[in-house]
Design a protein around this motif. Structure first.
Motif, mmCIF file in Angstrom:
data_model
loop_
_atom_site.group_PDB
_atom_site.id
_atom_site.type_symbol
_atom_site.label_atom_id
_atom_site.label_comp_id
_atom_site.label_asym_id
_atom_site.label_seq_id
_atom_site.Cartn_x
_atom_site.Cartn_y
_atom_site.Cartn_z
ATOM 1 N N ASN A 147 26.835 -26.188 -2.099
ATOM 2 C CA ASN A 147 27.342 -27.553 -1.935
ATOM 3 C C ASN A 147 26.553 -28.551 -2.758
ATOM 4 O O ASN A 147 27.043 -29.637 -3.077
ATOM 5 C CB ASN A 147 27.325 -27.957 -0.458
ATOM 6 N N LYS A 175 31.203 -29.392 -7.545
ATOM 7 C CA LYS A 175 32.087 -30.515 -7.172
ATOM 8 C C LYS A 175 33.490 -30.214 -7.690
ATOM 9 O O LYS A 175 33.673 -29.268 -8.488
ATOM 10 C CB LYS A 175 31.548 -31.839 -7.711
ATOM 11 N N GLN A 176 34.446 -31.000 -7.238
ATOM 12 C CA GLN A 176 35.843 -30.831 -7.630
ATOM 13 C C GLN A 176 35.967 -30.687 -9.147
ATOM 14 O O GLN A 176 35.346 -31.447 -9.893
ATOM 15 C CB GLN A 176 36.638 -32.063 -7.164
#
Ligand SMILES: Cc1ncc(COP(=O)(O)O)c(C=O)c1O
Length: 380
Positions: free
Chosen positions: A81, A85-86
């Motif tokens: 995490n 990221k996207q």
């Protein structure tokens, strides 16, 4: 009891570990890194000792880049995490534990592209297959150092070379190798290494760590009290505080420090030699029993002391139940939190019986276990 479930949690623990946990609870149960008094300094000393020894064991140049977590799962979540990221792409493998897969599946729902590389019949990942999946937006290669199903050790040096050359970060899940196999993050160029204290390190449950190399930028999974820079609204940027919010497991880390001291004093080579002796006897003798199928363990491939097998037509849960109830022997049946590995090995959905050894097991225990399996094969 014959305990062959060390890949889940090692047991027994060295007496020094038990003494260190008791001593920490009795004599230095203050908050490490918070107050400046004598007891707090003593507790912080245990934490520092664990950090220093762990950094030395994995070849980390800077001990502050080893951050403590509750287990390997928390370390993997922090790493995954923290960097993805996207729009990013990640390459992982079928051998992964759910502690790697589930955080990735969750990110997939948030727009992270995930490629999953398969393994060969020996449970090994081919480095060229990893490279084949790397794309322009690949941010991370994330894989286990050793399969917790077959014990197969993966070619991390070759994969690290590819990641470095292609400008991609490398996250290694060392839950099954840290404490069982040599590791050198600096020499290999590993960017992030997730570890757990309660398996091969022989430390207490509730201890784990993430190594983050000096050049790797990531967002913290959690923010909060660090005992440092309390006047700031934002998380302090210095390691280890950046990733270490909240009171640490002081007694657990005192135990981990003692476990690492035991490992240094005994010597990793001595531990590996003993475990490999037991492993090779176990694998050879299991293979000699008619009706027993051993997965992986091809000659010339390195393994941690983990063996998955099945008895022809028997449910692994039934075998494990018989071992426990009749023979007082502990193993683990099922999927071992690694469902895709079983799909690759054609053992899905029933899974396998997994026997996993430690330095504290003996040849006599291996022989007794083989006798029990022979008997069960005959009876079931
Ligand atoms: C390969 C692998 N990764 C991650 C984990 C999770 O470890 P922990 O329970 O310490 O979070 C395990 C535990 O079985 C494992 O075998």
């Amino acid at each position: 009891m014959i305990y062959f479930d060390n890949a889940a949690s090692s047991w027994p623990k060295p007496p020094q570990v038990i003494d260190a946990v008791r001593e920490a609870l009795e004599d230095s149960g203050a908050n490490p890194g918070r107050s400046g008094h004598r007891l707090a300094r003593k507790a912080a000393g245990h934490v520092y000792e664990a950090r220093k020894r762990l950094a030395r064991f994995i070849g980390a140049e800077k001990e502050e880049r080893v951050v403590f977590t509750a287990n390997a799962t928390e370390a993997l979540n922090t790493a995954i995490n923290g960097v993805l990221k996207q729009g990013d792409h990640v390459v992982t493998t079928v051998l992964e534990h759910n502690s790697m897969l589930r955080p990735l599946y969750l990110l997939k729902k948030k727009g992270v592209d995930v490629s999953i590389v398969s393994c060969d019949a020996s449970g090994k990942i081919r480095p060229d297959q990893i490279e084949h999946h790397i794309k322009l937006n690949t941010k991370l290669v994330a894989l286990t150092h050793a399969s917790n199903v077959t014990g197969t050790i993966q070619p991390i040096a070759a994969i690290a070379e590819i990641a470095r050359r292609r400008g991609v970060l490398l996250l290694v899940d060392a839950a099954q190798t840290a404490g069982a196999y040599p590791l050198d993050v600096s020499a290999l160029g590993i960017d992030m290494l997730a570890m757990t204290g309660h398996k091969a390190f022989s430390g207490p449950q509730g201890t784990g760590a993430l190594y983050v190399s000096p050049g790797t930028a990531l967002l913290p999974l959690k923010v909060g009290g660090t005992g440092s820079f309390s006047e700031l609204e934002q998380q302090p940027e210095g390691f280890p505080d950046y990733l270490e919010s909240g009171t640490l497991n002081g007694p657990g880390l005192a135990g981990l420090a003692a476990a690492l001291e035991f490992l240094e004093e005994t010597g990793l080579n001595e531990i590996m030699e003993h475990e490999q002796l037991l492993l090779s006897r176990l694998v050879t003798m299991l293979r000699n029993i008619e009706g027993v199928i051993v997965y992986g363990h091809q000659a010339g491939v390195s393994h941690v002391p983990v063996v998955s097998f099945n008895i022809h037509n028997c449910d692994p849960a039934e075998v494990s139940f018989a071992l426990d109830r009749i023979y007082d022997m502990a193993v683990r049946p099922g999927l071992h939190c690694a469902p895709l590995a079983h799909k690759a090995l054609a053992t899905y959905p029933q899974g396998t019986v997994r026997a996993s050894l430690s330095y504290f097991n003996t040849l006599v225990e291996v022989d007794n276990f083989i006798e029990a399996i022979e008997q069960i094969t005959h009876d079931l």
